[in-house]
Design an enzyme around this catalytic site. Structure first.
Site, short mmCIF file in Angstrom:
data_model
loop_
_atom_site.label_atom_id
_atom_site.label_comp_id
_atom_site.label_asym_id
_atom_site.label_seq_id
_atom_site.Cartn_x
_atom_site.Cartn_y
_atom_site.Cartn_z
N SER A 86 0.83 -1.20 0.00
CA SER A 86 0.00 0.00 0.00
C SER A 86 0.86 1.25 0.00
O SER A 86 0.35 2.35 -0.25
CB SER A 86 -0.87 0.03 1.26
OG SER A 86 -1.63 -1.14 1.37
N HIS A 90 -1.74 -3.00 -6.74
CA HIS A 90 -2.37 -2.76 -5.44
C HIS A 90 -3.86 -3.00 -5.53
O HIS A 90 -4.61 -2.20 -6.12
CB HIS A 90 -2.06 -1.30 -5.02
CG HIS A 90 -2.57 -0.93 -3.68
ND1 HIS A 90 -3.03 0.32 -3.38
CD2 HIS A 90 -2.72 -1.66 -2.54
CE1 HIS A 90 -3.42 0.35 -2.12
NE2 HIS A 90 -3.24 -0.83 -1.60
N GLU A 120 -4.55 -0.36 -8.39
CA GLU A 120 -3.56 0.69 -8.69
C GLU A 120 -2.31 0.02 -9.23
O GLU A 120 -1.77 -0.89 -8.59
CB GLU A 120 -3.18 1.45 -7.41
CG GLU A 120 -4.14 2.54 -7.02
CD GLU A 120 -3.62 3.34 -5.82
OE1 GLU A 120 -3.34 2.73 -4.77
OE2 GLU A 120 -3.49 4.56 -5.95
N ASN A 161 -4.22 5.72 -1.05
CA ASN A 161 -3.88 5.81 0.37
C ASN A 161 -3.32 7.18 0.76
O ASN A 161 -3.41 7.57 1.93
CB ASN A 161 -2.94 4.68 0.79
CG ASN A 161 -3.72 3.41 1.06
OD1 ASN A 161 -4.77 3.45 1.70
ND2 ASN A 161 -3.25 2.28 0.56
N1 LIG Z 1 -5.61 -4.75 4.64
C1 LIG Z 1 -6.00 -4.06 3.57
O1 LIG Z 1 -7.13 -3.55 3.51
C2 LIG Z 1 -5.06 -3.90 2.41
C3 LIG Z 1 -5.55 -3.34 1.21
C4 LIG Z 1 -4.71 -3.23 0.11
C5 LIG Z 1 -3.39 -3.66 0.21
N2 LIG Z 1 -2.94 -4.17 1.39
C6 LIG Z 1 -1.54 -4.63 1.43
O2 LIG Z 1 -1.52 -6.05 1.33
C7 LIG Z 1 -0.40 -6.56 2.06
C8 LIG Z 1 -0.90 -7.55 3.08
O3 LIG Z 1 -1.81 -6.87 3.95
P1 LIG Z 1 -2.82 -7.67 4.88
O4 LIG Z 1 -3.73 -6.66 5.48
O5 LIG Z 1 -3.38 -8.83 4.15
O6 LIG Z 1 -1.79 -8.18 6.01
P2 LIG Z 1 -1.96 -9.33 7.08
O7 LIG Z 1 -1.02 -8.98 8.19
O8 LIG Z 1 -3.39 -9.58 7.38
O9 LIG Z 1 -1.42 -10.61 6.29
C9 LIG Z 1 -0.08 -10.74 5.92
C10 LIG Z 1 0.15 -12.18 5.52
O10 LIG Z 1 1.51 -12.31 5.08
C11 LIG Z 1 1.98 -13.54 5.57
N3 LIG Z 1 3.45 -13.49 5.60
C12 LIG Z 1 4.22 -12.71 6.38
N4 LIG Z 1 5.52 -12.93 6.10
C13 LIG Z 1 5.56 -13.86 5.11
C14 LIG Z 1 6.59 -14.49 4.38
N5 LIG Z 1 7.86 -14.18 4.62
N6 LIG Z 1 6.27 -15.35 3.42
C15 LIG Z 1 4.97 -15.64 3.15
N7 LIG Z 1 3.94 -15.08 3.81
C16 LIG Z 1 4.23 -14.20 4.78
C17 LIG Z 1 1.36 -13.69 6.95
O11 LIG Z 1 1.36 -15.02 7.38
C18 LIG Z 1 -0.06 -13.17 6.67
O12 LIG Z 1 -0.91 -14.19 6.22
C19 LIG Z 1 0.31 -5.35 2.68
O13 LIG Z 1 1.34 -4.94 1.83
C20 LIG Z 1 -0.80 -4.29 2.72
O14 LIG Z 1 -0.31 -2.98 2.69
C21 LIG Z 1 -3.74 -4.34 2.49
#
Ligand SMILES: NC(=O)c1ccc[n+]([C@@H]2O[C@H](COP(=O)([O-])OP(=O)(O)OC[C@H]3O[C@@H](n4cnc5c(N)ncnc54)[C@H](O)[C@@H]3O)[C@@H](O)[C@H]2O)c1
Length: 273
Positions: free
Chosen positions: A107, A128, A140, A179
């Site tokens: 993000s 994104h 995005e 964002n």
């Molecule tokens: N939460 C949102 O609304 C949202 C929206 C758009 C983008 N994002 C982006 O998506 C990404 C993930 O966000 P999220 O909210 O799903 O996070 P989250 O913390 O819910 O999930 C992260 C996941 O990554 C996994 N993980 C961590 N380290 C790892 C590794 N080394 N190898 C494999 N898997 C690994 C974890 O086990 C977990 O399942 C981030 O970059 C975030 O900015 C999030």
């Protein structure tokens, strides 16, 4: 986000390998896909056959090396610089095809920084998605200064044609387009709540009924995850040094207390049954 992206890819007739860091996280991710597909079936958005076909296209692993022959990788690990850089370094080592594309769902982390962790920065791009991925239409797309035109064109085709999303091209600046606008708004709502100006319900009702937003800012922060919201805010603050990107103390304290929003069962609202 990873489970949502995997579901959308599989529903678009692509073979998907989901890689998680350990078995427990993998099982939780698989369960999220199953629950989401069951919901899509129950609401008539997908047929039984299509749901089964999507499931057949999904495989799961905890070994990043299993990605070696895949032509397009979408990284969606936690919004943490060090974790993402490590994943990009390891991906670079395992991918066999010199043309394989490495996209990040980050993000806010600079795509150029992720690209520099690899030996093929021209193949690295931001892709994104929005939450929940099966519902939200926007993607995005962020090329860095080093991304090739070919990588950009392939990413646009995947998002816009294969996945039937609406792509916009965003600059490689922290927060991209959405964002950079959304996070100061969410942080303002948290500051308003923290100052006791209004209840969480009244802040959210104000924005849903007053501004026709589908969800209020505090409910949206719970959906995004308080930790992810703070991580994005920190990247924005690190880049621009503007006070409206600074994390409110309440947000930091709630994270320290394990109140991460929906994913932990407690945020500005309670989700425990
Ligand atoms: N939460 C949102 O609304 C949202 C929206 C758009 C983008 N994002 C982006 O998506 C990404 C993930 O966000 P999220 O909210 O799903 O996070 P989250 O913390 O819910 O999930 C992260 C996941 O990554 C996994 N993980 C961590 N380290 C790892 C590794 N080394 N190898 C494999 N898997 C690994 C974890 O086990 C977990 O399942 C981030 O970059 C975030 O900015 C999030």
């Amino acid at each position: 986000m990873g489970s949502g992206i995997a579901e959308v890819l599989a529903r678009s007739a692509l073979d998907v390998l989901v890689v998680e860091r350990d078995q427990e996280a993998l099982d939780a991710g698989r369960q999220r896909v199953l629950t989401s597909l069951a919901k899509a079936r129950a609401t008539g958005k997908i047929s039984e056959d299509d749901s089964r076909r999507a499931l057949d296209r999904l495989s799961f692993s905890i070994d990043i090396g299993d990605l070696r022959d895949y032509p397009f990788i979408i990284e969606a690990v936690a919004e943490d610089h060090a974790v993402k850089l490590d994943v990009f370094r390891r991906l670079d080592e395992v991918l066999v095809d010199g043309g394989a594309i490495m996209a990040s769902n980050t993000s806010s982390i600079p795509i150029a920084a992720l690209a520099a962790a690899t030996s093929r920065p021209e193949n690295v791009i931001g892709l994104h998605f929005f939450n929940p991925v099966p519902v939200m239409k926007l993607v995005e797309i962020t090329p860095s200064l080093l991304t090739s035109d070919e990588t950009l064109a392939t990413a646009r085709r995947l998002a816009g044609e294969r996945l039937a999303k609406t792509p916009i091209t965003s600059p490689d600046r922290a927060g991209f387009v959405v964002n950079a606008l959304l996070i100061p708004y969410l942080l303002s709502a948290i500051r308003m709540f923290e100052a006791g100006v209004a209840t969480a319900e009244d802040i959210d009702t104000g924005m849903t009924l007053g501004c026709a937003h589908p969800m209020g800012p505090l409910a949206l922060t719970d959906l995004i995850g308080l930790d992810t919201t703070a991580a994005v805010a920190e990247s924005l603050y690190a880049e621009f040094r503007e006070s409206h990107f600074a994390t409110p103390p309440l947000l930091s304290r709630m994270i320290a207390a394990g109140q991460l929003g929906r994913k932990s069962g407690q945020g500005f609202y309670s989700y425990r049954r």
